[in-house]
Design a protein around this motif. Sequence first.
Motif, PDB file in Angstrom:
ATOM      1  N   GLN A 208       5.239   1.149  12.279  1.00 43.73           N
ATOM      2  CA  GLN A 208       5.645   0.053  11.404  1.00 43.73           C
ATOM      3  C   GLN A 208       5.628   0.500   9.951  1.00 43.73           C
ATOM      4  N   GLU A 209       6.546  -0.082   9.181  1.00 39.70           N
ATOM      5  CA  GLU A 209       6.601   0.237   7.757  1.00 39.70           C
ATOM      6  C   GLU A 209       6.217  -0.993   6.934  1.00 39.70           C
ATOM      7  N   PHE A 210       5.624  -0.733   5.772  1.00 41.86           N
ATOM      8  CA  PHE A 210       5.322  -1.797   4.814  1.00 41.86           C
ATOM      9  C   PHE A 210       6.339  -1.668   3.690  1.00 41.86           C
ATOM     10  N   ILE A 405      11.563  -1.563  -0.300  1.00 46.48           N
ATOM     11  CA  ILE A 405      11.155  -0.207  -0.675  1.00 46.48           C
ATOM     12  C   ILE A 405       9.983   0.162   0.229  1.00 46.48           C
ATOM     13  N   GLU A 406      10.135   1.235   0.988  1.00 40.25           N
ATOM     14  CA  GLU A 406       9.067   1.628   1.921  1.00 40.25           C
ATOM     15  C   GLU A 406       7.886   2.187   1.130  1.00 40.25           C
ATOM     16  N   VAL A 407       6.779   1.465   1.148  1.00 43.54           N
ATOM     17  CA  VAL A 407       5.591   1.942   0.439  1.00 43.54           C
ATOM     18  C   VAL A 407       4.492   2.401   1.391  1.00 43.54           C
ATOM     19  N   GLY A 408       4.617   2.043   2.659  1.00 48.98           N
ATOM     20  CA  GLY A 408       3.608   2.487   3.614  1.00 48.98           C
ATOM     21  C   GLY A 408       4.208   2.615   4.997  1.00 48.98           C
ATOM     22  N   HIS A 409       3.577   3.449   5.800  1.00 45.94           N
ATOM     23  CA  HIS A 409       4.100   3.693   7.144  1.00 45.94           C
ATOM     24  C   HIS A 409       2.920   3.989   8.051  1.00 45.94           C
ATOM     25  N   ILE A 410       2.764   3.230   9.111  1.00 48.43           N
ATOM     26  CA  ILE A 410       1.685   3.511  10.068  1.00 48.43           C
ATOM     27  C   ILE A 410       2.304   3.852  11.413  1.00 48.43           C
TER      28      ILE A 410
HETATM   29 MG    MG Z   1       8.297   6.619   6.678  1.00 50.52          MG
END
Ligand code: MG
Length: 562
Positions: A208-210, A405-410
């Motif tokens: 998942q992306e934040f 804007i993708e700021v995090g990715h788990i």
């Molecule tokens: Mg990513």
Amino acid sequence: MRFSEFGLTTLKEVPADAEIVSHKLMLRAGLIRRLASGLFTWMPLGLRVLRKVEAVVREEMDRAGALELLMPAVQPAELWQESGRWDKYGPLLLRMSDRHGRDYCFGPTHEEVITDVARKELRSYKQLPVNFYQIQTKFRDEIRPRFGVMRSREFIMKDAYSFDLDQTGLEASYARMHTAYTAIFERLGLKFRVVDADSGEIGGSRSQEFHVLADSGEDAIAYSDEDNYASNIETASTSSDGMNTPAATEDLKKVATPGIKTIEALCESLDITAGQTLKTLIVDGTDGPIALALRGDHELNTVKAQKIPGVASPLTMASPESIVKATGCGPGFVGPIGLDIPIFYDHATLGMSDFVCGGNEKDMHYTGVNFDRDVEKPATADIRNVVVGDPTPGGKGTLSIARGIEVGHIFQLGTKYSEAMDATVQDPDGKNQVMSMGCYGIGVTRIVGAAIEQNHDDAGIIWPEPLAPFDVVLVPINMHRSDEVKEAAETLYAELREKGLEVLLDDRNARPGVQFADAELIGIPHRLVISERSLAAGELEYRHRNDSESRNLKREEALKLL
Ligand code: MG
Ligand code: ATP
């Protein structure tokens, strides 16, 4: 901090190479300075903001039980060869060699290094679960560095890696990071959404992306408020629910369309809309070319299309020569009627009737095409980018699209790296077990740009308070000519700092207009103006960066408010 001692230079002019507002404002406010393509210096004012982001990230990671460490930025090639990524990672990887001719890279990410740490340090399931993190500089040789620190080549990432005995453990570690990330972005005061994302080559695992929501975002996010569905457009799916094929009303005709190879030209010449055309794309397959058919106004989604069995991954459009060989006509005139290669239709084509498609003959198209009658009614697949109004995959409601804007990715990695690099621990029965890994990234430097994209006006930055480089800016008017103002400003400065606030005192010998413009540009949340007039009334002029008007407050009131 005194402005005069802070070495801050703001710029009036908008720098020519900056495309988006955050990049312009970061340069104008003196937060960053460019060294070379994708390389930036964080100036003192910018660094204060960066440290605030880091502090929140660090606190929440610690709270979640993760352990901070610091790995080398430079990594030996052998580790990457072991994981198989030395060859796969491509030109994004900055490679170099030392004086002995040994190969290294500048780490774009740290799965290999942490897996090496883990296989040496972790022996027993009793040491699990464990989650290591660092806040560190990465380098990725981006093909198009742009938007300042949002897509730079060197940037700071918080990267974390969890190790568990099995998938169940991994899911718990992942859930903890989901909670921690949510807390981080909430504390930073940003509007964000968590979306499902593509998990790359590793099928099946969760990712998942934040995303910080902003119109300038490079990513499109499809979401439904009716059932909480949210996904990056790369992976957002829709269904064929409620799709009915209308009855045929036209006869099939083959018409001459000389030189007409694009949908736009076709629509113009036949006076139809793109939605009435079917486009047939030919891509490389593992066993020869494959056709993908979709409505003319829809866009192929490469991530989804390359998952179709038989389609080559990465998705590659067939060459003009192989199109001619497979279809007997050139690109632009391909259609499903009489086509003799495997063909996959998008779900939305089910809703089409009396449509136009290529004639599989140079300069020819068919009109009045209908399924069942002219071409077999297809089984359909999900191969295109969703559009606004598509049904959600769960069938509840329809999709909206926002930019982010993708700021995090788990990411649940599973055993991809631990298996390749033999990172095992003894399980309770004394048997060796390959550990299950998760990885979790936050773009620390990108957050600063993203925050500005979301929070600004014509005058400049409006920092969410947790990110602001200073809490308060004091603007004394003509303090170099008025002892009274000077003294009041100095006293207030000392008093506010005493109370633990971060204060910027604009002690420059500058015109009030310049002082106000700079205060607005750099976006400090609270501003107090000290002038002879307000002092005479025992007041200070207060304004929050979000307010449109100032108001006069008694000195005590102002202090209390701050
Ligand atoms: Mg990513
Ligand atoms: P993108 O899709 O934006 O290229 P990514 O998916 O390749 O990013 P990840 O490998 O998921 O990036 O890295 C974790 C985080 O690092 C990203 O969510 C992003 O916030 C940040 N990041 C990645 N590339 C850059 C970059 N070139 N400049 C600044 N931050 C970056």
